[in-house]
Motif scaffolding. Structure first.
Motif, PDB file in Angstrom:
ATOM      1  N   TYR A  56       5.580  -8.511   3.301  1.00  0.00           N
ATOM      2  CA  TYR A  56       7.044  -8.621   3.262  1.00  0.00           C
ATOM      3  C   TYR A  56       7.483  -9.194   1.919  1.00  0.00           C
ATOM      4  O   TYR A  56       6.689  -9.797   1.183  1.00  0.00           O
ATOM      5  N   THR A  69       6.771   3.486   3.911  1.00  0.00           N
ATOM      6  CA  THR A  69       7.270   2.592   2.860  1.00  0.00           C
ATOM      7  C   THR A  69       6.103   1.926   2.122  1.00  0.00           C
ATOM      8  O   THR A  69       4.961   1.926   2.584  1.00  0.00           O
ATOM      9  N   VAL A  91       6.320  -1.730  -0.159  1.00  0.00           N
ATOM     10  CA  VAL A  91       7.222  -2.704  -0.769  1.00  0.00           C
ATOM     11  C   VAL A  91       6.888  -2.975  -2.232  1.00  0.00           C
ATOM     12  O   VAL A  91       7.751  -3.458  -2.976  1.00  0.00           O
ATOM     13  N   TYR A 112      18.701  -2.075  -4.027  1.00  0.00           N
ATOM     14  CA  TYR A 112      18.348  -3.320  -3.338  1.00  0.00           C
ATOM     15  C   TYR A 112      18.964  -4.539  -4.019  1.00  0.00           C
ATOM     16  O   TYR A 112      19.368  -5.499  -3.359  1.00  0.00           O
ATOM     17  N   CYS A 126      12.573  -7.336   3.201  1.00  0.00           N
ATOM     18  CA  CYS A 126      11.982  -6.022   3.435  1.00  0.00           C
ATOM     19  C   CYS A 126      10.525  -6.210   3.843  1.00  0.00           C
ATOM     20  O   CYS A 126       9.892  -7.192   3.461  1.00  0.00           O
TER      21      CYS A 126
END
Length: 447
Positions: free
Chosen positions: A17, A35, A37, A50, A61
């Motif tokens: 995250y 996805t 990150v 973002y 995220c």
């Protein structure tokens, strides 16, 4: 500046995250299932999106397990909505967030809806962006995609994943012909997951059905949907706004929905900023979505007569100990005992089914048979007790269960798609005191 990627570890693997930006509120962004990150910051336009979003608060995220830089999962046991909801809660906890605005984008929408309904105390507001409650067509859902169309899309995903930008041309047609973005898109897909996993994941997302969750969402909700969206069609957005209490729909011009960073994204950011303006909304949580479990010892009266009071009390104490150990292992909350059974609630239907199944198997070593009934629905929180039609429905389901049988409502079985739990149809029944017929299913295998 790239945010630092961190890891949190729930049961079942690590979740990656990031948290970036500042502000009085937190914003959890839950998007498409493919996805990464780390890699998302390689595209300047996406990074700009973002960064602009973070002007409204601190953005969190994460990569769901099975994608990006989070731990992989076996293809034979894909995550469920419940598992992905757990990943979201883990990311919030790891980032130190008590409560957040949740944005559910495209295939991230169903999980965001489940999170808002199950944990309203953690969700301040909900934004649903180009998403759906169900993808596939059904007799009572004519706006869904026909089965042949879904299978064609699954085939296209497998053939083009990471090798051809054809799917981007469908979901973001304004970017077609931009060679630089097309190359980034294909690379981003490859860094998200390999094609075999992507195909199975996409197939699973087309089978999700959270329509039963919508009436239980109590937080303020904004539905944003592109008018010309060919992939997540506008009627999907209308359905959400019509079935979520007090939800507001905003139809946006254009067709672009994924990825987010096209020039059309400006109106998305403006609508979100307007929706989030003002002080955070405090919601008193009196109702929530839960899975209710009722269990009952079969033939308890005969057991008392055969064993006598003293031995019966010892047997029941051993039974209660087994039940409580399994409830603790599966995050079940004991509501109360009924003399020869239990009432408990769970924040995930798959956990509840697995718990009931193991309780049934474990108490057999004591010479005891149980029956169990489960239903997922909105419950009322009554100062340590629970109430509402969902509780009565779960009790009625248990009443129809046979010896050693774990019986569930059809609503519950729809919510555990991808869990590997196998059900057998037990027909449609009229349940005493419950309006309308209800389809029930018997659990026949739990992985």
């Amino acid at each position: 500046m790239r945010p630092q990627t961190r890891y949190a570890k729930p049961a079942g693997g690590y979740v990656a995250y990031q948290a970036f930006g500042e502000g009085a509120r937190d914003i959890l962004f839950v998007t498409h299932w493919g996805t990464n990150v780390d890699a998302m910051w390689d595209e300047p336009a996406l990074a700009h999106f973002y960064q602009r979003l973070s002007r409204n608060g601190r953005v969190i995220c994460y990569d769901k397990r099975g994608t990006g830089v989070s731990d992989p999962v076996p293809l034979a046991t894909l995550p469920t909505l419940e598992a992905w909801m757990d990943d979201a809660r883990v990311a919030l906890d790891a980032a130190g967030s008590r409560r957040a605005v949740v944005i559910g984008d495209t295939e991230g929408g169903p999980m965001a809806m489940l999170l808002a309904a199950t944990h309203p105390e953690r969700v301040e507001k909900l934004v649903l962006l180009n998403t759906y409650a169900r993808w596939r067509r059904d007799d009572d859902y004519p706006i869904g995609m026909p089965a042949p169309t879904v299978e064609k899309l699954v085939s296209l995903y497998e053939r083009h994943w990471g090798q051809d930008p054809a799917m981007m041309h469908l979901t973001a047609p304004s970017l077609e012909g931009d060679a630089r973005v097309e190359e980034w898109f294909m690379r981003y897909q490859r860094l998200s997951m390999p094609p075999g996993a992507a195909t199975e994941m996409f197939r699973w997302t087309t089978q999700v059905d959270v329509r039963s969750v919508l009436p239980t969402i109590s937080v303020p909700t904004l539905v944003l949907h592109r008018k010309e969206n060919r992939h997540y069609r506008l009627p999907f957005g209308h359905y959400l706004a019509e079935h979520i209490p007090r939800a507001r729909l905003v139809e946006l011009p254009g067709a672009d929905c994924y990825p987010l960073f096209t020039p059309q994204a400006d109106d998305v950011l403006e609508e979100i900023s307007a929706f989030l303006s003002g002080a955070p909304v405090e919601v008193r949580v009196e109702r929530e979505l839960s899975t209710v479990l009722f269990t009952d010892i079969v033939g308890s009266t005969d057991l008392v007569a055969r064993l006598g009071d003293s031995r019966w009390l010892d047997l029941r104490a051993a039974h209660d100990d087994v039940v409580r150990r399994h409830l603790a292992a599966f995050r079940g909350r004991e509501v109360k005992t009924t003399g020869d059974g239990f009432i408990a609630t769970f924040d995930g239907p798959a956990r509840a089914v697995r718990c009931a199944w193991l309780i049934r198997d474990s108490v057999r070593s004591l010479g005891v048979e149980i029956r169990a009934g489960l239903h997922t629905g909105e419950i009322e929180l009554l100062d340590g007790d629970i109430g509402g039609i969902a509780v009565h429905l779960a009790a009625r389901v248990m009443g129809l269960a046979g010896t050693g049988e774990v019986l569930v409502s059809r609503i519950l079985s729809d919510l555990v798609v991808g869990s590997g739990i196998v059900f057998e149809d037990r027909g449609v029944h009229e349940l005493k005191g419950i309006p309308g017929p209800r389809q029930l299913c018997r659990v026949v295998r739990v992985p």
